[in-house]
Design a protein around this motif. Structure first.
Motif, mmCIF file in Angstrom:
data_model
loop_
_atom_site.group_PDB
_atom_site.id
_atom_site.type_symbol
_atom_site.label_atom_id
_atom_site.label_comp_id
_atom_site.label_asym_id
_atom_site.label_seq_id
_atom_site.Cartn_x
_atom_site.Cartn_y
_atom_site.Cartn_z
ATOM 1 N N PHE A 289 0.836 -1.198 0.000
ATOM 2 C CA PHE A 289 0.000 0.000 0.000
ATOM 3 C C PHE A 289 0.871 1.249 0.000
ATOM 4 O O PHE A 289 2.050 1.219 0.399
ATOM 5 C CB PHE A 289 -0.925 0.015 1.225
ATOM 6 C CG PHE A 289 -0.196 -0.040 2.542
ATOM 7 C CD1 PHE A 289 0.270 1.107 3.166
ATOM 8 C CD2 PHE A 289 0.018 -1.262 3.172
ATOM 9 C CE1 PHE A 289 0.939 1.053 4.373
ATOM 10 C CE2 PHE A 289 0.687 -1.335 4.390
ATOM 11 C CZ PHE A 289 1.148 -0.169 4.985
ATOM 12 N N ALA A 290 0.286 2.332 -0.455
ATOM 13 C CA ALA A 290 0.961 3.632 -0.452
ATOM 14 C C ALA A 290 -0.101 4.720 -0.370
ATOM 15 O O ALA A 290 -1.111 4.681 -1.075
ATOM 16 C CB ALA A 290 1.813 3.814 -1.707
ATOM 17 N N VAL A 291 0.140 5.677 0.518
ATOM 18 C CA VAL A 291 -0.734 6.838 0.686
ATOM 19 C C VAL A 291 0.159 8.066 0.746
ATOM 20 O O VAL A 291 1.093 8.123 1.552
ATOM 21 C CB VAL A 291 -1.577 6.746 1.966
ATOM 22 C CG1 VAL A 291 -2.503 7.951 2.080
ATOM 23 C CG2 VAL A 291 -2.370 5.450 2.014
ATOM 24 N N ASP A 292 -0.111 9.062 -0.100
ATOM 25 C CA ASP A 292 0.740 10.249 -0.171
ATOM 26 C C ASP A 292 -0.115 11.502 0.000
ATOM 27 O O ASP A 292 -1.049 11.742 -0.777
ATOM 28 C CB ASP A 292 1.473 10.293 -1.515
ATOM 29 C CG ASP A 292 2.587 11.327 -1.531
ATOM 30 O OD1 ASP A 292 2.884 11.886 -0.461
ATOM 31 O OD2 ASP A 292 3.158 11.566 -2.617
ATOM 32 N N ASP A 293 0.179 12.286 1.040
ATOM 33 C CA ASP A 293 -0.467 13.585 1.221
ATOM 34 C C ASP A 293 0.426 14.636 0.565
ATOM 35 O O ASP A 293 1.508 14.953 1.075
ATOM 36 C CB ASP A 293 -0.655 13.903 2.703
ATOM 37 C CG ASP A 293 -1.616 12.937 3.376
ATOM 38 O OD1 ASP A 293 -2.528 12.452 2.696
ATOM 39 O OD2 ASP A 293 -1.451 12.669 4.583
#
Length: 674
Positions: free
Chosen positions: A402-406
C-alpha cells in the motif's frame, strides 16, 4: 417498577452535593473564570478530508463506558446493536457492520494496537470485541473507506482503532514508580469495576506497565423496571506492556504488549441478540481473547525515514456447551428435524487466530513546490479458523502492499491512496461437499482512492474524495462456492466543508465545524442473502464551540437514507440504515478542577423501513455528568465523577437494537493517581 436502592439514592445525592461542596470549600476566594484553559471535550478534525473522530483519555474517563461499543456510540454515523454488554453487542457505522443475525458483515474493521479483532461471522453472536474500555487511552473512528487503505481492505462502513495505555502516560518519562487505582459503581445492574495500574520506569530508556481490570454487572432493567434480557457478566482483563528505547539518539524502540480478557457465562441463551431462550436453548459459554504485539520503531533525524514494524497475534476462543432440555423445540414432534442444527450451533467450539506483520515507512520530502507525506509499506496476514460444527474451518493467507501520499502545495492537499491485496484460501478437512470438491481459492484486488482538500486563509476549507474497495472472500463462505470467487465491491463518494476560527464572539473563544456528505454503493453483495446491491447516503455534522469563560457546546448529527436491491430485482429500504440522530452537549468548566455537563441524545422516528416495529419510534434521552479533579493539596491526583444516564428513566428500544435500552443508571467513579 424498579425501586431505587440505597446506593442509588446515595450516588444521586452525590451527583448534586459534591459540586456545591467543591465550590464551598474556599468560599472566601472568588472564582476567576477567565483563567480557564480547558475547551470542548472533543476536537473536530477540521485539518483533514478524512471523516475521523478521536476520543482521548479525558473523554474516555468522563463517559464511564462499560463497553467499547458504548464508548464510540457518541461518534456521528455510529449506531449500536445493543451495546451495554460485551456479548450480544454490535457496531454499525453508516449502515454497515452488525446485523441481527451476525455481529459483523466484514465491512467494519476493528484494530487493537494494529491487531485485527472481532471479525468472525458467528451466528447470533455479537461483534466478539471482548475487551475493556479501561485498557485504552485513545479510540479513533474513521467513517467510510477513504483513509483505510494503509490498515486493510473491504472497509466500507468504517474503521475503529484502539490504543492501549503506556507506562510513560503515568511516569511522565521520569525514573521511578507511578500508578493509578480506579473504582466505578453503577446502580442499574449493581455494577462494580476495579482498575489497577502500576507503571515502572527503571531508566530513561526502559518502561513497564501492568494493568488488571475486573468489571462485573448483574442484569439491567429498562425504563419500565423490567429486565432488558442482557445477561450478567464478569469480565477480568489483563494488560502487560513494556518498551525499550535504544541507540545513540534513542531513535530505536521495541514495544512488547500482551492483553487477555476472559468471560465465563453459565446457563445463558445461546442467542446473544435475543431476549429469550428461543429455539436454540441455553448454553455454558467460555470466552478467552488474547492479543500479543511486538512493534519496532526507527525514527532517526531524517525526514525520509520513520519505520514501524508491527507483528501481532490475536487468538480468540469461544467454547459453548448445550444444556439439555433448554430448547423450546426439544420434546416436540419437530425436534428430530431441528435437533442437528440446534445442537450444532449450541455445542460449537470456535477458535480463530490471526497473525499479521505490517511494515510501514513514513517519508517527508519536497518535489518542486509540493510537500509530500508518503506512507508506504507491506502487510502479511495468516488467519486460521478451527473447524466447528456450525462453521467451516480453514486458512486465509494474504499479502498486500500500500501507499498513501499527502501532497500539499499552499492551501491544496491531494491524497492519492493505493492498495493491492492477494489472497489464498484453503479449506481444512478436505472437500466442502460432494458437489463442490474445490478446497483452494485464489483472489486478488486493486483498491484505492483520492481525496482533495483546499484550505482558505480564513479558517474555511472544502474537501472531497472518491474511494473503491473490495471485500475478498472469507472463511465463513466455504460452503458457498460462488462467493469464494466473488469479491464484494464498494465505492464511496464524499463532499464536505469545515471551519476553524477563534475570537468570533469574544476573546479566547473557538468554533470548529465540519460537515460531510457521503454516498456509498455496494454491489456483488455476499454479506447478505438475497441482496444484490446496497446504497447508503447521508450527512454528518460535527461542531465544537468553547469560550474563555469555560462554557462549551458540542454537537454532532447524522442524517442517513439506505436502499437495497434484491437479487430478484425488487427495491426496498435498507434494513440496517441507522435512524437520524442528534447529540448535543452543553457544559461548563466552573473552575480548572470542576466540569459540569448536560447531554441530550435525540433519535428521529425511523419511517424509512419496510416493516415498522416498536423500535422505529423516535426518542430523546438526557444524561448528566460532573467531574472534579483537584489540582493541589492532599487530594491532588484524585478524581471524582458522577454520571446519570437516561435521567428521566425513559422506556425505549433504540433502532437496530434487539432489546430495550437500560433505564436510569447512576455511575460513580473514584480514581487516584500516585
Amino acid at each position: 417498577m424498579r425501586r431505587p436502592s440505597p446506593i442509588a439514592a446515595l450516588m444521586c445525592g452525590a451527583a448534586f452535593a459534591f459540586p456545591t461542596a467543591v465550590l464551598a470549600q474556599d468560599a472566601a476566594a472568588p472564582v476567576v473564570l477567565d483563567s480557564i484553559t480547558l475547551q470542548s471535550k472533543r476536537d473536530v478534525a477540521t485539518d483533514t478530508a478524512t471523516p475521523v473522530t478521536a476520543i482521548d483519555q479525558r473523554e474516555i474517563d468522563d463517559r464511564q463506558a462499560g463497553t467499547i461499543a458504548e464508548l464510540i456510540d457518541s461518534v456521528p454515523g455510529v449506531t449500536l446493536m445493543n451495546g451495554n454488554t460485551p456479548g450480544g453487542s454490535g457496531i454499525n457505522i453508516r449502515g454497515f457492520g452488525a446485523t441481527g443475525t451476525y455481529g459483523t458483515d466484514q465491512m467494519v474493521l476493528i484494530q487493537v494496537d494494529g491487531a485485527t479483532q472481532g471479525s468472525e461471522e458467528l451466528y447470533r453472536i455479537g461483534t466478539q470485541l471482548y475487551t475493556d474500555p479501561a485498557l485504552y487511552k485513545e479510540v479513533e473512528v474513521q467513517r467510510g473507506t477513504v483513509g483505510s487503505f494503509e490498515y486493510g481492505s473491504g472497509v466500507v462502513g468504517g474503521l475503529v482503532r484502539l490504543r492501549t495505555k503506556d507506562a510513560s502516560d503515568f511516569t511522565g518519562r521520569r525514573i521511578g514508580w507511578a500508578g493509578r487505582q480506579t473504582f466505578e459503581f453503577t446502580t442499574n445492574g449493581d455494577g462494580i469495576t476495579s482498575s489497577s495500574i502500576l507503571a515502572w520506569q527503571p531508566t530513561e530508556d526502559l518502561e513497564f506497565l501492568a494493568q488488571y481490570v475486573r468489571r462485573k454487572q448483574d442484569a439491567q432493567d429498562d425504563g419500565a423496571g423490567d429486565p432488558i434480557g442482557a445477561e450478567p457478566f464478569d469480565l477480568p482483563s489483563v494488560l502487560v506492556k513494556g518498551k525499550y528505547s535504544f541507540g545513540a539518539a534513542r531513535d530505536h524502540s521495541v514495544t512488547l504488549s500482551w492483553n487477555d480478557t476472559k468471560m465465563a457465562e453459565r446457563d445463558v441463551p445461546y442467542d446473544q441478540f435475543a431476549v429469550s431462550d428461543s429455539t436454540f436453548g441455553r448454553v455454558d459459554r467460555d470466552i478467552d481473547t488474547r492479543t500479543a504485539i511486538l512493534e519496532y520503531e526507527y525514527d532517526p533525524d531524517n525526514p525520509l525515514i520513520h519505520v514501524t514494524a508491527n507483528l501481532s497475534h490475536a487468538d480468540q476462543q469461544i467454547d459453548s456447551s448445550y444444556i439439555p432440555g433448554s430448547s423450546s423445540m426439544e420434546g416436540t414432534p419437530a425436534w428430530p428435524m431441528f435437533a442437528g442444527s440446534v445442537l450444532g450451533l449450541a455445542n460449537a467450539d470456535h477458535r480463530y487466530k490471526t497473525t499479521k506483520l505490517t511494515v510501514k515507512n513514513t517519508a517527508a520530502f519536497r518535489t518542486g513546490g509540493f510537500s509530500h507525506d508518503l506512507r508506504a509499506g507491506f502487510e502479511v496476514v495468516r488467519k486460521t479458523r478451527a473447524e466447528a460444527s456450525s462453521a467451516p474451518g480453514g486458512t486465509d493467507r494474504r499479502w498486500a502492499v500500500f501507499a498513501v501520499d499527502d501532497i500539499t502545495a499552499g492551501g491544496l492537499t491531494v491524497s492519492p491512496a493505493l492498495r493491492y491485496e492477494s489472497q489464498d484460501l484453503t479449506r481444512d478437512g478436505g472437500a466442502n461437499t460432494a458437489s463442490n470438491p474445490q478446497t483452494d481459492f485464489d483472489n486478488e484486488a486493486v483498491m484505492g482512492g483520492l481525496s482533495l482538500r483546499y484550505a482558505f486563509g480564513d479558517g474555511f476549507a472544502v474537501f472531497g474524495s472518491a474511494a473503491y474497495t473490495e471485500n475478498l472472500p472469507i472463511l465463513d463462505d466455504f460452503n458457498n462456492a460462488p462467493y469464494m470467487k466473488q469479491p464484494q465491491k464498494a465505492r464511496t463518494w464524499e463532499l464536505g466543508a469545515s471551519y476553524d476560527g477563534r475570537d468570533l464572539l469574544g476573546g479566547g473563544d473557538r468554533l470548529a465545524l465540519k460537515a460531510n456528505l457521503f454516498q456509498t454503493d455496494v454491489w456483488d453483495v455476499t454479506s447478505y442473502s438475497g441482496i444484490g446491491e446496497v446504497e447508503m447516503k447521508g450527512l454528518e455534522v460535527e461542531t465544537a464551540y468553547s469560550m474563555a469563560s469555560g462554557l462549551y457546546v458540542d454537537l454532532n448529527a447524522t442524517w442517513t437514507e439506505g436502499d437495497a436491491r434484491a437479487t430478484a430485482g425488487a427495491s426496498e429500504y435498507w434494513d440496517y440504515a441507522p435512524a437520524d440522530r442528534l447529540r448535543l452537549t452543553l457544559g461548563q468548566h466552573v473552575t480548572d478542577e470542576l466540569d459540569l455537563s448536560w447531554e441530550a441524545v435525540a433519535a428521529a422516528r425511523m419511517d424509512r423501513v419496510n416493516a415498522p416495529t416498536e423500535e422505529a419510534a423516535g426518542h430523546t434521552i438526557h444524561n448528566l455528568r460532573a467531574t472534579y479533579r483537584p489540582q493541589t493539596g492532599v487530594l491532588e491526583g484524585a478524581e471524582l465523577r458522577v454520571g446519570i444516564e437516561n435521567v428521566f428513566d425513559k422506556d425505549y428500544r433504540p433502532w437496530l437494537a434487539t432489546r430495550k435500552a437500560p433505564g436510569r443508571n447512576i455511575k460513580l467513579t473514584l480514581a487516584k493517581s500516585f
